[in-house]
Design a protein around this motif. Structure first.
Motif, short mmCIF file in Angstrom:
data_model
loop_
_atom_site.label_atom_id
_atom_site.label_comp_id
_atom_site.label_asym_id
_atom_site.label_seq_id
_atom_site.Cartn_x
_atom_site.Cartn_y
_atom_site.Cartn_z
N PRO A 191 41.94 40.37 49.48
CA PRO A 191 40.47 40.57 49.62
C PRO A 191 40.25 40.50 51.03
N GLN A 192 40.99 39.83 51.93
CA GLN A 192 40.69 39.85 53.32
C GLN A 192 41.87 40.28 54.04
N ALA A 193 42.30 41.53 53.87
CA ALA A 193 43.53 42.03 54.47
C ALA A 193 43.55 41.90 55.93
N ALA A 194 42.44 42.21 56.56
CA ALA A 194 42.40 42.26 58.06
C ALA A 194 42.49 41.04 58.86
N ALA A 195 42.07 39.74 57.86
CA ALA A 195 41.96 38.59 58.27
C ALA A 195 43.42 37.49 58.20
N LEU A 196 44.17 38.23 57.42
CA LEU A 196 45.53 37.53 57.02
C LEU A 196 46.08 37.12 58.09
N PRO A 197 46.84 35.75 58.17
CA PRO A 197 47.82 35.25 59.42
C PRO A 197 49.10 36.04 59.42
N ALA A 198 49.65 36.00 60.28
CA ALA A 198 50.99 36.86 60.53
C ALA A 198 51.95 36.13 59.57
N ALA A 199 51.81 34.86 59.12
CA ALA A 199 52.85 34.25 58.38
C ALA A 199 51.89 33.22 57.46
N LEU A 200 52.21 33.13 56.08
CA LEU A 200 51.49 32.44 55.24
C LEU A 200 52.45 31.32 54.81
N PRO A 201 52.28 30.12 55.15
CA PRO A 201 53.14 28.70 54.76
C PRO A 201 53.22 28.70 53.56
N LEU A 202 54.18 28.23 52.94
CA LEU A 202 54.28 27.92 51.36
C LEU A 202 54.73 26.70 51.19
N PRO A 203 54.45 25.86 49.97
CA PRO A 203 54.84 24.63 49.76
C PRO A 203 56.42 24.38 49.53
N SER A 204 56.86 23.44 50.03
CA SER A 204 58.19 22.92 49.94
C SER A 204 58.40 21.78 48.79
N VAL A 205 58.89 22.76 47.51
CA VAL A 205 58.79 21.31 46.62
C VAL A 205 60.36 21.02 46.18
N PRO A 206 60.39 19.65 46.29
CA PRO A 206 62.04 19.29 46.08
C PRO A 206 62.71 19.77 44.69
N GLY A 207 63.97 20.24 44.79
CA GLY A 207 64.74 20.76 43.79
C GLY A 207 64.26 22.07 43.40
N SER A 208 63.33 22.75 44.06
CA SER A 208 63.01 24.21 43.86
C SER A 208 62.74 24.80 44.90
N ALA A 209 63.73 25.94 45.12
CA ALA A 209 63.67 26.87 46.37
C ALA A 209 62.57 27.83 46.26
N SER A 210 61.80 27.97 47.60
CA SER A 210 60.93 29.03 47.66
C SER A 210 61.75 30.43 47.66
N PRO A 211 60.99 31.44 46.99
CA PRO A 211 61.86 32.67 46.84
C PRO A 211 61.56 33.44 48.11
N TRP A 212 60.81 33.08 49.24
CA TRP A 212 60.50 33.70 50.30
C TRP A 212 60.62 32.53 51.34
N GLY A 213 61.18 32.98 52.70
CA GLY A 213 61.15 32.06 53.85
C GLY A 213 61.86 32.64 54.87
N ALA A 214 61.77 31.93 55.95
CA ALA A 214 62.55 32.16 57.24
C ALA A 214 63.35 31.12 57.40
N VAL A 215 64.01 31.37 58.60
CA VAL A 215 65.23 30.36 59.12
C VAL A 215 64.84 30.14 60.52
N ALA A 216 64.53 28.87 60.90
CA ALA A 216 64.32 28.51 62.32
C ALA A 216 65.56 28.14 63.12
N ILE A 217 65.72 28.60 64.08
CA ILE A 217 66.85 28.64 64.88
C ILE A 217 66.49 27.62 66.26
N ASP A 218 67.40 26.67 66.67
CA ASP A 218 67.43 25.87 67.81
C ASP A 218 68.23 26.85 68.82
#
Length: 755
Positions: free
Chosen positions: A592-619
């Motif tokens: 509905p608001q494609a122009a206002a979407l953020p660059a990345a959408l945070p998703l909930p982290s639920v114990p025991g259930s892996a998110s099907p989408w995500g990134a890897v942060a690196i130090d």
């Protein structure tokens, strides 16, 4: 296909011409031509119409489940009908799921689209057959319990099964008649399934109950009275005169010197009469029956167990419910564990890790098909698609959803009753709950539109039944469908998806489905949709299940997806990740608001259930670009650059399994559940650089090798080691070739060839 529709004595307000037209729009001319509608009592005075249809060559669909048994018997008695094994009759419930509702009575003109959708889905071809799992039982039954309880079981099972008794409980006299083998001791483990149970126990008693003849000579001979008719010796009272040994004589059942021996024996069936089950699982294996006799329902449970045990002799088949592709599995690499979602959710303990086993099959998981009960929860939580449900497969299940939703929309259902709401339910408890709601709508004390008389005692409370916009779809188990098909249903035109939990589901299944719903809701809301289109209706513990179901459906209809999605054209596939990508593309295209979407959408982290989408942060301060994470990644989300020291990441491939995090020797990585939306989601598909360094150059030949960070770390860690001082320390900064040359050209080095 020939389809027979009956109004069930005019309790279904069916308009034959309108239904025929709706079915033509929903499923085509052939479906409409095969429709036989207008029957009032097809199971009674119009049975001849059924017999005539049964004599034809077309496949037969009867829109009645109430009299399915009668129709099957009538089919067998009709001359000229093909055997049911060659052409089985299909049955469809249109009474409780559609016609028996307040809306159908109040607005009969809005009913045909729903009826047409249900008929179109029921007319789909049968899915391809699945592989079978076989059980073989010869009737060797182990009965575990106290002596007093065992005596009552023998007459019930002894004539049909080969019984063995295992004493486990308070001391009590044993039956003097030695009719069946008797074992005793301390149980260490019971495992297996129908036809293949294994009992392991430790025999610690001086009297071997299997050798004992019940002659009672030892009881009479014992001067301390330490031996009772339970044939257990009270060692605290025994003064070790061993008169019992002489009395036992050649029977040899008593041996005080016998060491505690581990014993093992196999059985086909197990009846456990203990207060607590030996196999305390929500889904115990087939062939195992726990009956606590002293419970309030102990007698009823014993009767049911006896019937089941007596019928458990022979060869039995069941479907193999799953398919496993080890190459896609994100459970383990190099003896390190990552994703454990399937192992943790399985209520039958049918899934075991193979991360550390020896042999060529090391790695991944193993699913024991004999223990699998077909819930499909493991396939629902699997982030990579390594486990997929096969009864039927996701392409077939998705096809049924798409047919149901599409037929409803084509037949004019949106104009008649609004966008459809898909109701997923199990074939057992879920179906019963839906049918109970339909009966309550039909048989309540108030006739629709009339005055409300005083209900007689025991009468059903009046309900409105399933709304016309609710399309029920039966599954083998409610946990067998997850996020990729829920979202696909929304993309195909549903206003929402409801999963009905009837109380038969394991707690882990409920948590897993709730996590999937929370993830889907976060995704949709983050993309700009409102409402709560993904819901669970849990009837467990409800005082009035029909009222709870009705209220939940009304809430789901009111809080559906807003704004509506334009129906997608893609079909259902068998690849989970590919299906999710199709859905995401459709959602992003209509956000509905494609122009206002953020660059990345945070998703909930639920114990025991892996998110099907995500990134890897690196130090980057810790990372040495050793590339251990690249070798551990099962999804090719982390890749290297063969031209230079560079770690790259393809976010679309990441399944958030955590193997890279567990493998990294520098602890430089962390998971970041999210959905990358940059460039309308296209950035997810392109490799991007997480970390790069200039290569370290050999101090002797200047050839690039390794990275500056890696060489510095190595030199620092080995600085205090006696073997890496002076010239040896300098060689750490050389490439492999120069290191060998320098080693052999240094006269101070002592080499093996010089000795």
């Amino acid at each position: 296909m020939k389809t027979l529709v009956c109004s069930c004595n005019d309790t279904l307000p069916i308009d034959p011409p309108a239904l025929r037209e709706a079915l033509r729009l929903a499923a085509g001319e052939d479906a409409a031509e095969g429709l036989s509608v207008g029957h009032r009592l097809l199971c009674r005075r119009e049975a001849g119409a059924f017999q005539q249809a049964a004599q034809g060559q077309d496949a037969l669909l009867v829109a009645c489940t109430q009299e399915a048994r009668l129709f099957s018997e009538l089919h067998a008695q009709t001359e000229g009908t093909p055997p049911l094994a060659e052409r089985p009759i299909r049955f469809l419930n249109l009474r409780e799921t559609a016609g028996w509702s307040a809306e159908a009575r109040e607005r009969p003109a809005a009913l045909p689209p729903k009826l047409a959708a249900l008929i179109a889905e029921a007319q789909r071809p049968d899915p391809p057959p699945v592989a079978q799992v076989s059980y073989r039982s010869a009737g060797r039954c182990l009965v575990i319990g106290a002596p007093a309880d065992l005596a009552g079981v023998l007459p019930l099972l002894g004539d049909a099964l080969d019984l063995t008794l295992f004493l486990d409980g308070p001391a009590a006299p044993l039956p003097q008649d030695r009719l069946v083998p008797v074992l005793g001791g301390r149980i260490e483990a019971l495992q297996g399934w129908l036809g293949a149970f294994t009992l392991r126990w430790r025999d610690e008693a001086p009297i071997d109950l299997d050798l004992c003849t019940r002659c009672n000579a030892c009881v009479s001979a014992c001067p301390e009275g330490a031996i009772g008719l339970d044939y257990r010796i009270d060692l605290a009272r025994c003064d070790r005169q061993r008169a019992c040994l002489s009395a036992c004589g050649v029977a040899g059942a008593i041996d005080f010197e016998r060491e505690s021996a581990a014993r093992e024996q196999g059985f086909d069936l197990v009846l456990d009469l203990g207060a607590r089950p030996l196999l305390d699982l929500h889904q115990p294996p087939q062939g195992y029956h726990h009956v606590p006799l002293r419970a309030a329902d102990g007698a009823a449970r014993l009767s049911a167990a006896v019937v089941a045990l007596r019928g458990s002799v022979g060869v039995f088949d069941k479907p193999k419910f799953f398919d496993y592709r080890v190459k896609l599995c994100a459970h383990s690499r190099n003896e390190r564990e990552g994703c454990r979602a399937c192992i943790d959710v399985c209520s039958a303990q049918a899934i075991q890790s193979r991360a550390t086993v020896e042999g060529p099959d090391r790695g991944g998981i193993r699913v024991e098909p004999h223990l699998c009960v077909g819930c499909g929860a493991c396939t629902t939580v699997c982030p990579s698609g390594a486990l997929s449900y096969r009864y039927p497969g996701p392409d077939e299940l998705g096809g049924r959803m798409r047919t149901l939703i599409g037929a409803y929309l084509k037949a004019g259902g949106e104009a008649a009753a609004g966008r459809p709401l898909l109701l997923l339910h199990s074939q057992q408890g879920g179906r019963q709950a839906i049918e109970a709601l339909g009966r309550a709508a039909q048989a309540g004390p108030q006739a629709f539109g009339g005055p409300a008389p005083a209900p007689r005692p025991g009468a059903m409370a009046r309900r409105r039944g399933l709304p016309l916009a609710v399309l029920p779809l039966a599954l083998w188990h409610s946990a067998s469908v997850g996020l990729e098909l829920w979202l696909s249903a929304l993309a195909w035109g549903a206003r929402g998806v409801v999963v009905l939990l009837s109380g038969e589901e394991a707690p882990d299944y409920r948590r897993a489905l709730a996590a999937q719903a929370a993830l889907g809701q976060a995704l949709l809301q983050g993309l700009g949709w409102s409402g709560t289109p993904l819901r669970l209706i849990d009837l467990a513990g409800a005082d009035l299940p029909e009222a709870a179901l009705e209220a939940g459906l009304q809430a789901a209809l009111a809080e559906g997806l807003r704004p509506a999605l334009a129906p997608a054209a893609f079909a259902a596939g068998s690849d989970k990740r590919a299906q999710l990508e199709l859905v995401l593309d459709h959602l992003l295209a209509q956000a509905p608001q494609a122009a206002a979407l953020p660059a990345a959408l945070p998703l909930p982290s639920v114990p025991g259930s892996a998110s099907p989408w995500g990134a890897v942060a690196i130090d980057t301060g810790r990372c040495t670009l050793c590339m251990a994470c690249v070798g551990a990644c099962p999804a090719s989300a982390l890749v290297d650059n063969p031209e230079r020291p560079e770690l790259r990441f393809i976010e679309k491939n990441c399944v958030q399994c955590g193997l890279c995090v567990g493998t990294c020797p520098e602890q430089a990585l962390a998971l970041q559940p999210r959905l990358l939306l940059a460039e309308a989601g296209r950035a997810r598909r392109e490799p991007r650089v997480l970390h790069a360094q200039e290569p370290f150059r050999c101090v002797r030949c200047s050839k690039p090798f390794g990275t500056l960070k890696a060489i510095e770390n190595m030199v620092a860690k080995l600085a205090g080691h006696a073997a890496f001082q002076g010239a040896a320390a300098e060689r750490l900064k050389m490439c492999g070739d120069c290191r060998v040359v320098d080693l052999y050209s240094d006269p101070r080095e002592v080499r093996i060839t010089d000795l």
